[in-house]
Motif scaffolding. Sequence first.
Motif, PDB file in Angstrom:
ATOM      1  N   ASN A 111       0.818  -1.215   0.000  1.00  0.00           N
ATOM      2  CA  ASN A 111       0.000   0.000   0.000  1.00  0.00           C
ATOM      3  C   ASN A 111       0.853   1.266   0.000  1.00  0.00           C
ATOM      4  O   ASN A 111       0.491   2.262  -0.636  1.00  0.00           O
ATOM      5  CB  ASN A 111      -0.947  -0.016   1.197  1.00  0.00           C
ATOM      6  CG  ASN A 111      -2.110  -0.975   1.004  1.00  0.00           C
ATOM      7  OD1 ASN A 111      -3.128  -0.630   0.415  1.00  0.00           O
ATOM      8  ND2 ASN A 111      -1.962  -2.203   1.488  1.00  0.00           N
ATOM      9  N   LEU A 112       1.993   1.239   0.683  1.00  0.00           N
ATOM     10  CA  LEU A 112       2.891   2.389   0.653  1.00  0.00           C
ATOM     11  C   LEU A 112       3.465   2.571  -0.747  1.00  0.00           C
ATOM     12  O   LEU A 112       3.568   3.709  -1.245  1.00  0.00           O
ATOM     13  CB  LEU A 112       4.013   2.198   1.675  1.00  0.00           C
ATOM     14  CG  LEU A 112       5.048   3.327   1.753  1.00  0.00           C
ATOM     15  CD1 LEU A 112       4.368   4.635   2.152  1.00  0.00           C
ATOM     16  CD2 LEU A 112       6.154   2.966   2.741  1.00  0.00           C
ATOM     17  N   THR A 113       3.826   1.477  -1.392  1.00  0.00           N
ATOM     18  CA  THR A 113       4.351   1.555  -2.752  1.00  0.00           C
ATOM     19  C   THR A 113       3.336   2.169  -3.702  1.00  0.00           C
ATOM     20  O   THR A 113       3.667   3.029  -4.530  1.00  0.00           O
ATOM     21  CB  THR A 113       4.746   0.155  -3.248  1.00  0.00           C
ATOM     22  OG1 THR A 113       5.769  -0.379  -2.410  1.00  0.00           O
ATOM     23  CG2 THR A 113       5.267   0.217  -4.679  1.00  0.00           C
ATOM     24  N   THR A 114       2.089   1.731  -3.597  1.00  0.00           N
ATOM     25  CA  THR A 114       1.035   2.284  -4.452  1.00  0.00           C
ATOM     26  C   THR A 114       0.877   3.777  -4.256  1.00  0.00           C
ATOM     27  O   THR A 114       0.781   4.544  -5.225  1.00  0.00           O
ATOM     28  CB  THR A 114      -0.295   1.568  -4.166  1.00  0.00           C
ATOM     29  OG1 THR A 114      -0.263   0.268  -4.765  1.00  0.00           O
ATOM     30  CG2 THR A 114      -1.478   2.335  -4.733  1.00  0.00           C
ATOM     31  N   GLN A 115       0.862   4.236  -3.002  1.00  0.00           N
ATOM     32  CA  GLN A 115       0.670   5.661  -2.745  1.00  0.00           C
ATOM     33  C   GLN A 115       1.856   6.487  -3.232  1.00  0.00           C
ATOM     34  O   GLN A 115       1.678   7.590  -3.774  1.00  0.00           O
ATOM     35  CB  GLN A 115       0.429   5.891  -1.245  1.00  0.00           C
ATOM     36  CG  GLN A 115      -0.846   5.265  -0.715  1.00  0.00           C
ATOM     37  CD  GLN A 115      -2.084   5.715  -1.484  1.00  0.00           C
ATOM     38  OE1 GLN A 115      -2.229   6.885  -1.832  1.00  0.00           O
ATOM     39  NE2 GLN A 115      -2.982   4.770  -1.756  1.00  0.00           N
ATOM     40  N   VAL A 116       3.060   5.979  -3.067  1.00  0.00           N
ATOM     41  CA  VAL A 116       4.245   6.708  -3.531  1.00  0.00           C
ATOM     42  C   VAL A 116       4.258   6.777  -5.055  1.00  0.00           C
ATOM     43  O   VAL A 116       4.517   7.840  -5.645  1.00  0.00           O
ATOM     44  CB  VAL A 116       5.532   6.038  -2.999  1.00  0.00           C
ATOM     45  CG1 VAL A 116       6.765   6.633  -3.668  1.00  0.00           C
ATOM     46  CG2 VAL A 116       5.626   6.201  -1.490  1.00  0.00           C
ATOM     47  N   LEU A 117       3.980   5.664  -5.711  1.00  0.00           N
ATOM     48  CA  LEU A 117       3.953   5.654  -7.171  1.00  0.00           C
ATOM     49  C   LEU A 117       2.889   6.596  -7.713  1.00  0.00           C
ATOM     50  O   LEU A 117       3.144   7.392  -8.619  1.00  0.00           O
ATOM     51  CB  LEU A 117       3.698   4.232  -7.677  1.00  0.00           C
ATOM     52  CG  LEU A 117       4.825   3.218  -7.522  1.00  0.00           C
ATOM     53  CD1 LEU A 117       4.356   1.839  -7.967  1.00  0.00           C
ATOM     54  CD2 LEU A 117       6.054   3.623  -8.329  1.00  0.00           C
ATOM     55  N   LYS A 118       1.694   6.493  -7.150  1.00  0.00           N
ATOM     56  CA  LYS A 118       0.566   7.254  -7.683  1.00  0.00           C
ATOM     57  C   LYS A 118       0.704   8.751  -7.442  1.00  0.00           C
ATOM     58  O   LYS A 118       0.382   9.564  -8.327  1.00  0.00           O
ATOM     59  CB  LYS A 118      -0.738   6.732  -7.068  1.00  0.00           C
ATOM     60  CG  LYS A 118      -1.972   7.473  -7.561  1.00  0.00           C
ATOM     61  CD  LYS A 118      -3.248   6.726  -7.237  1.00  0.00           C
ATOM     62  CE  LYS A 118      -3.463   6.534  -5.769  1.00  0.00           C
ATOM     63  NZ  LYS A 118      -4.774   5.915  -5.488  1.00  0.00           N
ATOM     64  N   ASN A 119       1.192   9.117  -6.276  1.00  0.00           N
ATOM     65  CA  ASN A 119       1.169  10.532  -5.891  1.00  0.00           C
ATOM     66  C   ASN A 119       2.488  11.267  -6.090  1.00  0.00           C
ATOM     67  O   ASN A 119       2.493  12.510  -6.135  1.00  0.00           O
ATOM     68  CB  ASN A 119       0.751  10.647  -4.423  1.00  0.00           C
ATOM     69  CG  ASN A 119      -0.656  10.142  -4.176  1.00  0.00           C
ATOM     70  OD1 ASN A 119      -1.585  10.534  -4.874  1.00  0.00           O
ATOM     71  ND2 ASN A 119      -0.826   9.259  -3.203  1.00  0.00           N
ATOM     72  N   PHE A 120       3.599  10.538  -6.225  1.00  0.00           N
ATOM     73  CA  PHE A 120       4.890  11.228  -6.263  1.00  0.00           C
ATOM     74  C   PHE A 120       5.768  10.875  -7.464  1.00  0.00           C
ATOM     75  O   PHE A 120       6.513  11.732  -7.946  1.00  0.00           O
ATOM     76  CB  PHE A 120       5.674  10.946  -4.968  1.00  0.00           C
ATOM     77  CG  PHE A 120       4.987  11.415  -3.733  1.00  0.00           C
ATOM     78  CD1 PHE A 120       4.952  12.765  -3.398  1.00  0.00           C
ATOM     79  CD2 PHE A 120       4.341  10.516  -2.894  1.00  0.00           C
ATOM     80  CE1 PHE A 120       4.306  13.204  -2.259  1.00  0.00           C
ATOM     81  CE2 PHE A 120       3.689  10.939  -1.748  1.00  0.00           C
ATOM     82  CZ  PHE A 120       3.680  12.290  -1.423  1.00  0.00           C
ATOM     83  N   LEU A 121       5.710   9.645  -7.943  1.00  0.00           N
ATOM     84  CA  LEU A 121       6.663   9.219  -8.962  1.00  0.00           C
ATOM     85  C   LEU A 121       6.088   9.179 -10.374  1.00  0.00           C
ATOM     86  O   LEU A 121       6.798   9.486 -11.336  1.00  0.00           O
ATOM     87  CB  LEU A 121       7.222   7.828  -8.601  1.00  0.00           C
ATOM     88  CG  LEU A 121       8.028   7.752  -7.304  1.00  0.00           C
ATOM     89  CD1 LEU A 121       8.572   6.342  -7.102  1.00  0.00           C
ATOM     90  CD2 LEU A 121       9.163   8.772  -7.306  1.00  0.00           C
ATOM     91  N   ASP A 123       3.417  10.223 -13.451  1.00  0.00           N
ATOM     92  CA  ASP A 123       2.553  11.304 -13.912  1.00  0.00           C
ATOM     93  C   ASP A 123       1.780  10.832 -15.138  1.00  0.00           C
ATOM     94  O   ASP A 123       2.007   9.739 -15.656  1.00  0.00           O
ATOM     95  CB  ASP A 123       3.358  12.559 -14.249  1.00  0.00           C
ATOM     96  CG  ASP A 123       4.336  12.333 -15.402  1.00  0.00           C
ATOM     97  OD1 ASP A 123       4.583  11.146 -15.743  1.00  0.00           O
ATOM     98  OD2 ASP A 123       4.857  13.307 -15.957  1.00  0.00           O
TER      99      ASP A 123
END
Length: 301
Positions: A111-121, A123
């Motif tokens: 879940n942390l990976t998903t949030q980092v990918l979606k919101n920060f890495l 576009d």
Amino acid sequence: MSTQHKPPAQRTRTAARHPVLFVLGSLACLVALGWTYWAFVRTTTGQFADESAWREAGIAAPDTQGPFLQFLDSLPVISVFIAAAVILFVTLARRRWASAVIALGTIAGANLTTQVLKNFLLDRPDRGVPTLDFNSLPSGHTTLAASAAAAIFLVVTPRWRPLAAAVGGFYSVVAGSATFINLWHRPADVVAAFLVVGAWTLLGGLLIMRLGNPWNVWTGFGEHWAASRLWLVLCWACGAIGLGLSVALYVSVQLAGPAPVPGTAGIPLFFWFGLALIIGVGFTLSAVACWFFSAQARLRS
């Protein structure tokens, strides 16, 4: 002079005897995740197909959105409750403390990976396709549901894993399909979430199986009704049908010529393509997990 006779060789093997395969499998999931992002977000053709499927969902299945919305609203609570109940049981009743921690770490990592990918890495570039201008890949709700199912798959004994793979795959596919049908996410977002969970499940499974736990053994398929090979066959069949149907639908749309604007086609083939893709990838990953973990589990002597 007396001689000592050695007992006959027992049919035993080390769990996860090929740990590099777990790592390679996890990397394969990440490569597939990167390809999914590139194909459906970075290219014009992929953006058009993904966006068309999303818009056609509101036309093809309008009557299902109410029940699916209720399910989605309850999905976080349902997923956390089911996973917590099973993990708490195996922790307290079966004393699998380390395995429970690893399973919880798998949920957190996915879940942390998903949030980092979606919101920060990641576009969503402008490719001339009328669409929302923010990235939504991977799907957070799908990641939560699939990672909860994966955690249960990791902490149960090998005899229960075939059933856990089939039921967990079904639950994940329903959750992913709900986010798609209810217009929360595009099909690629759901597929990406499955791949994130797949990568973390393999890493968590490697740690659990290398602990040398006495409970992580079995005699093979058929030792129990939950260990029936039928569950594996069902996962493979659903996965193959879904993937085959998604390819056939996508090719047929391209041959006939897609509508000039996403969501304006007379027949919502892109919607069915997206739904079939979700079903195909979800059950295929479940089948791979069931087969791979079964092959790498330690055989009882």
